[in-house]
Design a protein around this motif. Structure first.
Motif, short mmCIF file in Angstrom:
data_model
loop_
_atom_site.label_atom_id
_atom_site.label_comp_id
_atom_site.label_asym_id
_atom_site.label_seq_id
_atom_site.Cartn_x
_atom_site.Cartn_y
_atom_site.Cartn_z
N THR A 119 13.60 76.78 2.42
CA THR A 119 13.53 76.05 3.86
C THR A 119 14.61 76.88 4.74
O THR A 119 15.70 77.07 4.38
N ALA A 121 15.83 77.21 8.91
CA ALA A 121 16.15 76.78 10.32
C ALA A 121 15.92 78.05 11.12
O ALA A 121 16.72 79.02 11.09
N VAL A 155 22.65 72.76 12.29
CA VAL A 155 22.05 72.23 10.92
C VAL A 155 23.11 71.10 10.39
O VAL A 155 22.89 70.38 9.65
N ALA A 160 22.48 69.01 7.01
CA ALA A 160 21.94 70.00 6.25
C ALA A 160 22.95 70.78 5.55
O ALA A 160 24.14 70.93 6.32
N GLU A 199 14.54 65.11 4.15
CA GLU A 199 13.60 65.17 5.41
C GLU A 199 14.28 64.31 6.76
O GLU A 199 14.02 64.84 7.69
N LEU A 202 16.49 67.30 8.21
CA LEU A 202 15.38 68.24 9.13
C LEU A 202 14.73 67.46 10.20
O LEU A 202 14.47 68.23 11.36
N VAL A 211 11.92 74.37 11.90
CA VAL A 211 11.96 74.17 10.50
C VAL A 211 10.77 74.83 9.82
O VAL A 211 9.53 74.55 10.09
#
Length: 280
Positions: A119, A121, A155, A160, A199, A202, A211
């Motif tokens: 994943t 950003a 983030v 995150a 989740e 994000l 994302v």
């Protein structure tokens, strides 16, 4: 009056240096014989020669030394200005020496590897050019670095965790981005920061940070130590393009430039050649 030879011995300055200082208007003789051209000096000028030697010993240019002598009140500030410039050059030289040592310890080699799904950003780098010359390249690098810092801060503030080195890639993921690059409008680069997050974290990211799922792939990689430059970028291309692959090729439209603390790693996705193409 002192001859140029006598003055030279007193000041520990070679006659040719005194002639050069005369031509630059830095240390003008007290007298010059019109017939022979011989220069002569006064004893009082030894002090000026000493000051010139002190300032030149710092690496100051003749122009800056002349200004310091002409404007004594400004001399301390000029010296500090020069000292800061010397420190910048020293740091640049130290960095260049580290880069050179890294090259000769382990010459950059192309490597093949598998990159797992992750994943990321993603955020466009505002107002950047592709870097048609070194000045534009350095301007783009500074904008990329600022965007990376911004995304990392964003983030992390949302809970995150940054899970790997960030990278930049050409902004050609959408038709509009491709159009803007061709039109020279920008942005030309995207910043990608790998993240691990739930989740909720994000979902808390602002709208200007997208994302995305980076799909797993095989790729060729070349790490070049030190500060990024056009020459290093082109070197990476020259190594990646001809690298031999069985039934595949290095896809330069899917390149990444991973931003490590000690250099830049350029990668290109390995794309299989369709069997129909091989048959022809």
């Amino acid at each position: 009056m002192l001859s140029i030879g006598e003055f030279s011995e007193m000041c520990h300055l070679p006659p040719q240096t005194l002639r050069y200082y005369h031509s630059e208007g830095l240390l003008v003789p007290a007298g010059v014989d019109e017939r022979t051209g011989y220069r002569s000096y006064l004893l009082e000028q030894v002090e000026q020669a000493m000051l010139i030697t002190v300032l030149r010993g710092t690496g100051m240019s003749v122009r800056l030394v002349r200004r310091a002598l002409d404007e004594p009140d400004a001399a301390p500030a000029l010296l500090e200005q020069h000292s800061a410039e010397v420190e910048r050059r020293r740091q640049a030289q130290d960095e260049a020496i580290r880069d050179a040592r890294a090259f000769f310890r382990s010459w950059p080699k192309v490597r093949r590897r598998h990159v797992p799904e992750m994943t990321v950003a993603s955020k466009p780098v505002p107002g950047t050019s592709a870097g048609r010359n070194q000045d534009e390249w350095e301007e783009a690098e500074a904008a990329v670095a600022a965007t990376v810092q911004d995304v990392v801060k964003t983030v992390e503030s949302c809970g995150a965790v940054v899970s790997g080195p960030p990278w930049r890639a050409l902004a050609g993921e959408t038709p509009e981005q491709s159009r803007q690059i061709l039109a020279g409008e920008g942005p030309c680069w995207l910043v990608k920061v790998p993240v691990t997050a739930d989740e909720d974290a994000l979902a808390a990211l602002p709208g200007d940070v997208e994302v995305q799922i980076f799909e797993a792939r095989d790729e060729l990689s070349l790490f070049i130590p030190g500060k990024s430059s056009i020459a290093k970028y082109c070197t990476a291309l020259s190594r990646l393009i001809p690298h031999p692959l069985d039934d595949a090729y290095a896809d330069l439209t899917r390149m990444r430039h991973l931003l490590h603390d000690d250099g830049v790693e350029t990668t290109a996705a390995i794309t299989p050649i369709p069997r129909t193409s091989l048959s022809h």
